[in-house]
Every structure is written in C-alpha cells, then in structure tokens.
Design a protein around this motif. Structure first.
Motif, PDB file in Angstrom:
ATOM      1  N   UNK A  88       0.830  -1.205   0.000  1.00  6.34           N
ATOM      2  CA  UNK A  88       0.000   0.000   0.000  1.00  6.34           C
ATOM      3  C   UNK A  88       0.864   1.254   0.000  1.00  6.34           C
ATOM      4  N   UNK A  89       1.984   1.211   0.736  1.00  6.96           N
ATOM      5  CA  UNK A  89       2.927   2.340   0.686  1.00  6.96           C
ATOM      6  C   UNK A  89       3.407   2.564  -0.753  1.00  6.96           C
ATOM      7  N   UNK A  90       3.724   1.464  -1.439  1.00  8.03           N
ATOM      8  CA  UNK A  90       4.264   1.582  -2.787  1.00  8.03           C
ATOM      9  C   UNK A  90       3.214   2.045  -3.793  1.00  8.03           C
ATOM     10  N   UNK A  91       1.949   1.759  -3.540  1.00 11.09           N
ATOM     11  CA  UNK A  91       0.898   2.291  -4.413  1.00 11.09           C
ATOM     12  C   UNK A  91       0.903   3.814  -4.367  1.00 11.09           C
ATOM     13  N   UNK A  92       1.122   4.377  -3.185  1.00  9.94           N
ATOM     14  CA  UNK A  92       1.222   5.832  -3.044  1.00  9.94           C
ATOM     15  C   UNK A  92       2.500   6.341  -3.708  1.00  9.94           C
ATOM     16  N   UNK A  93       3.607   5.597  -3.557  1.00 14.65           N
ATOM     17  CA  UNK A  93       4.869   6.018  -4.188  1.00 14.65           C
ATOM     18  C   UNK A  93       4.714   6.119  -5.711  1.00 14.65           C
ATOM     19  N   UNK A  94       4.066   5.120  -6.318  1.00  9.89           N
ATOM     20  CA  UNK A  94       3.907   5.125  -7.766  1.00  9.89           C
ATOM     21  C   UNK A  94       3.020   6.281  -8.227  1.00  9.89           C
ATOM     22  N   UNK A 169      16.386   6.119  -4.780  1.00  5.31           N
ATOM     23  CA  UNK A 169      16.474   7.060  -3.666  1.00  5.31           C
ATOM     24  C   UNK A 169      15.109   7.455  -3.123  1.00  5.31           C
ATOM     25  N   UNK A 170      14.211   7.895  -4.024  1.00  5.96           N
ATOM     26  CA  UNK A 170      12.905   8.391  -3.571  1.00  5.96           C
ATOM     27  C   UNK A 170      12.053   7.289  -2.925  1.00  5.96           C
ATOM     28  N   UNK A 171      11.858   6.113  -3.573  1.00  2.40           N
ATOM     29  CA  UNK A 171      11.025   5.097  -2.917  1.00  2.40           C
ATOM     30  C   UNK A 171      11.630   4.559  -1.631  1.00  2.40           C
ATOM     31  N   UNK A 214      10.065  -3.393   1.903  1.00  2.00           N
ATOM     32  CA  UNK A 214      10.166  -2.223   1.039  1.00  2.00           C
ATOM     33  C   UNK A 214      11.420  -2.274   0.174  1.00  2.00           C
ATOM     34  N   UNK A 215      12.510  -2.769   0.741  1.00  2.00           N
ATOM     35  CA  UNK A 215      13.740  -2.932  -0.040  1.00  2.00           C
ATOM     36  C   UNK A 215      13.505  -3.962  -1.154  1.00  2.00           C
ATOM     37  N   UNK A 216      12.820  -5.068  -0.819  1.00  2.00           N
ATOM     38  CA  UNK A 216      12.538  -6.087  -1.834  1.00  2.00           C
ATOM     39  C   UNK A 216      11.623  -5.551  -2.933  1.00  2.00           C
ATOM     40  N   UNK A 217      10.733  -4.610  -2.575  1.00  2.00           N
ATOM     41  CA  UNK A 217       9.797  -4.057  -3.547  1.00  2.00           C
ATOM     42  C   UNK A 217      10.443  -3.068  -4.512  1.00  2.00           C
ATOM     43  N   UNK A 218      11.726  -2.760  -4.297  1.00  2.00           N
ATOM     44  CA  UNK A 218      12.416  -1.887  -5.247  1.00  2.00           C
ATOM     45  C   UNK A 218      12.487  -2.521  -6.637  1.00  2.00           C
ATOM     46  N   UNK A 219      12.531  -3.852  -6.699  1.00  2.00           N
ATOM     47  CA  UNK A 219      12.587  -4.525  -8.005  1.00  2.00           C
ATOM     48  C   UNK A 219      11.291  -4.326  -8.790  1.00  2.00           C
ATOM     49  N   UNK A 220      10.103  -4.656  -8.222  1.00  2.00           N
ATOM     50  CA  UNK A 220       8.881  -4.368  -8.995  1.00  2.00           C
ATOM     51  C   UNK A 220       8.679  -2.881  -9.255  1.00  2.00           C
ATOM     52  N   UNK A 221       9.148  -2.027  -8.345  1.00  2.00           N
ATOM     53  CA  UNK A 221       9.076  -0.589  -8.592  1.00  2.00           C
ATOM     54  C   UNK A 221       9.875  -0.237  -9.844  1.00  2.00           C
ATOM     55  N   UNK A 222      11.074  -0.798  -9.961  1.00  2.00           N
ATOM     56  CA  UNK A 222      11.916  -0.552 -11.136  1.00  2.00           C
ATOM     57  C   UNK A 222      11.223  -1.038 -12.415  1.00  2.00           C
ATOM     58  N   UNK A 223      10.586  -2.212 -12.343  1.00  2.00           N
ATOM     59  CA  UNK A 223       9.936  -2.768 -13.521  1.00  2.00           C
ATOM     60  C   UNK A 223       8.701  -1.966 -13.936  1.00  2.00           C
ATOM     61  N   UNK A 227       5.845   2.224 -17.084  1.00  2.00           N
ATOM     62  CA  UNK A 227       4.393   2.416 -17.164  1.00  2.00           C
ATOM     63  C   UNK A 227       3.915   3.588 -16.326  1.00  2.00           C
ATOM     64  N   UNK A 228       4.758   4.097 -15.444  1.00  2.00           N
ATOM     65  CA  UNK A 228       4.377   5.199 -14.555  1.00  2.00           C
ATOM     66  C   UNK A 228       5.356   6.354 -14.721  1.00  2.00           C
ATOM     67  N   UNK A 229       5.569   6.751 -15.971  1.00  2.00           N
ATOM     68  CA  UNK A 229       6.495   7.854 -16.234  1.00  2.00           C
ATOM     69  C   UNK A 229       5.933   9.155 -15.665  1.00  2.00           C
ATOM     70  N   UNK A 230       6.781   9.980 -15.048  1.00  2.00           N
ATOM     71  CA  UNK A 230       6.294  11.257 -14.505  1.00  2.00           C
ATOM     72  C   UNK A 230       5.744  12.164 -15.601  1.00  2.00           C
ATOM     73  N   UNK A 231       4.737  12.925 -15.248  1.00  2.00           N
ATOM     74  CA  UNK A 231       4.200  13.911 -16.178  1.00  2.00           C
ATOM     75  C   UNK A 231       5.227  15.024 -16.414  1.00  2.00           C
ATOM     76  N   UNK A 232       5.078  15.778 -17.495  1.00  2.00           N
ATOM     77  CA  UNK A 232       6.010  16.890 -17.743  1.00  2.00           C
ATOM     78  C   UNK A 232       6.069  17.854 -16.558  1.00  2.00           C
TER      79      UNK A 232
END
Length: 237
Positions: A88-94, A169-171, A214-223, A227-232
């Motif tokens: 749930x934390x990572x859903x907010x991060x994305x 760094x950010x996540x 959270x450290x382990x979730x860095x891999x799916x975050x990277x993948x 699909x979640x590119x920042x807006x301009x």
C-alpha cells in the motif's frame, strides 16, 4: 497614482490573454475537463489502495508461524497483513512518481474516506459480505487509520524531496519514513496498556519487517517505472 510601468499582456481587459491569439473559448466542457481528468487519474490508485487495505484488514489475524525466530519476534504478532501494508505504501509512491505530491495526497484521502464510510454507515453489512471478519476494537481501527494517514503524508513529502536520477532514492527514503512513522504511531496507540504485549518490541519488529519488504519491492518498482512515467514538469523523476 503609482509610478508608471510597462504594460504586460495580462493587463489587457479584452480579449482575454488566453484567447487573444486563437485560444479556446471557455465552455462548460472546458470547466469540467480538469475535474474529470483528476477523477480518471484517481480511479486506478484509489481502487488499488482500497484493495490492498481491504486485504490487510482481512488477514490481520492470519499470524505467521515463525518457529525458528527469536522469542521477541514470535511475540510481536507478525501477520500476513504486515506483508500487504508495504505494498500500500508503494501504491502511493507510484502515484507520487507519476502525478506528483499534490495528486498523491488525493487517493490516500479518498481511499481512507471510502473505507471509513463503509465501516461507519452500517458495520453489520461488512459481516454479511465477508464471512469470519476479524474482530477489531474501534480504538485499534482508529489508530490504524491515523497511523496510515500520518505515515503516508510523511512518505509523500520524503518521496518528493528525494526525487532524482537514482531510481531507488525516492522510494527507499519514502518507505523508510512510512515504516518508521507507522510503527511509532500505531503500536503505542493500539497496544499501550495491554497485558502480555510489549508494544516496543512489536513496533521494532514490524518496522524491520516493513522496511525489509520495502527494499525487496524496489525490483517491482523498477519494472513498473516505464508504465508510470512522470508527467512533464518533474524532470523525468
């Protein structure tokens, strides 16, 4: 009269600056366009967050069997819900990565508000929908909601401040802040004064579990980054 200054385009009364060179005429559709875009952007993160928080609720009493762990870890009451919460934390991060800090607050507040309304309007309906719902006190539910809100507000601030070219760094900073804030707020509020439960051990063990996942979730975050590119406007971070 004040001192004379050079005129700017915004000083023109007519035509409005936005329409002076072929801009769009304001219509009801244009006025509604912004709120509709906001609603569409919120649909997926709010749905995902409600799903994850609902899963955390359902598995809150599904305690993990840790026969080889130290006694204080076994007594910390780690459950399957503790493995869901960092997601749930990572859903907010994305959401923060894609839309920025301002939009990241919106699904957090919307999801908690929807779940709060479901719980308050008619709690008996929850038992009709789901068999064997966990038995939780009102105090523990309020403590969870307050801790989750506080932890993610802190995480959103940390994520936004740690944006940069290094993808982790950010996540990682945001997850550390969320894990620590949640543990510091929830466990003393929910378990202080209860017998046979040392809430300080619970807070420490859960913080370590949250941050390790959270450290382990860095891999799916990277993948998921493509699909979640920042807006301009956020420099691609």
């Amino acid at each position: 009269m004040g001192p004379y200054r050079l005129r700017r385009g915004s000083d023109a009364v007519w035509p409005p600056k936005g329409r002076a060179y072929g801009g769009e005429i304001e219509t009801p559709w244009l006025r509604a366009k912004g709120p509709l875009q906001m609603a569409v952007r919120l649909l997926l993160p709010v749905t995902l967050l409600i799903t994850l928080l609902g899963a955390a609720y359902l598995y809150i009493d599904d305690f993990l069997a840790l026969p080889g762990a130290p006694t204080f870890v076994q007594n910390a009451w780690l459950a399957t819900s503790d493995l869901v919460l960092p997601m749930a934390f990572y859903a907010i991060h994305l959401t923060n990565r894609r839309y920025g800090a301002g939009h990241a607050f919106a699904p957090l507040l919307a999801a908690l508000a929807i779940l709060g309304l479901v719980a308050l309007i008619n709690p008996a309906d929850v038992d009709n929908w789901i068999n064997n719902t966990p038995v939780l006190t009102v105090g523990s539910m309020v403590a969870f909601g307050a801790a989750f809100l506080f932890a993610n507000v802190i995480a959103i601030i940390f994520f936004d401040g740690a944006r940069g070219p290094r993808r982790w760094t950010a996540p990682l900073a945001a997850s550390f802040a969320a894990s620590l804030s949640f543990s510091v707020v929830y466990y003393p509020a929910a378990f202080a004064g209860t017998r046979n439960i040392v809430w300080t051990d619970c807070a420490l063990v859960h913080f370590c579990a949250f941050f390790a996942e959270s450290v382990a979730l860095l891999l799916p975050y990277y993948l998921l980054r493509p699909a979640m590119r920042p807006l301009p406007g956020m420099n691609g971070y």
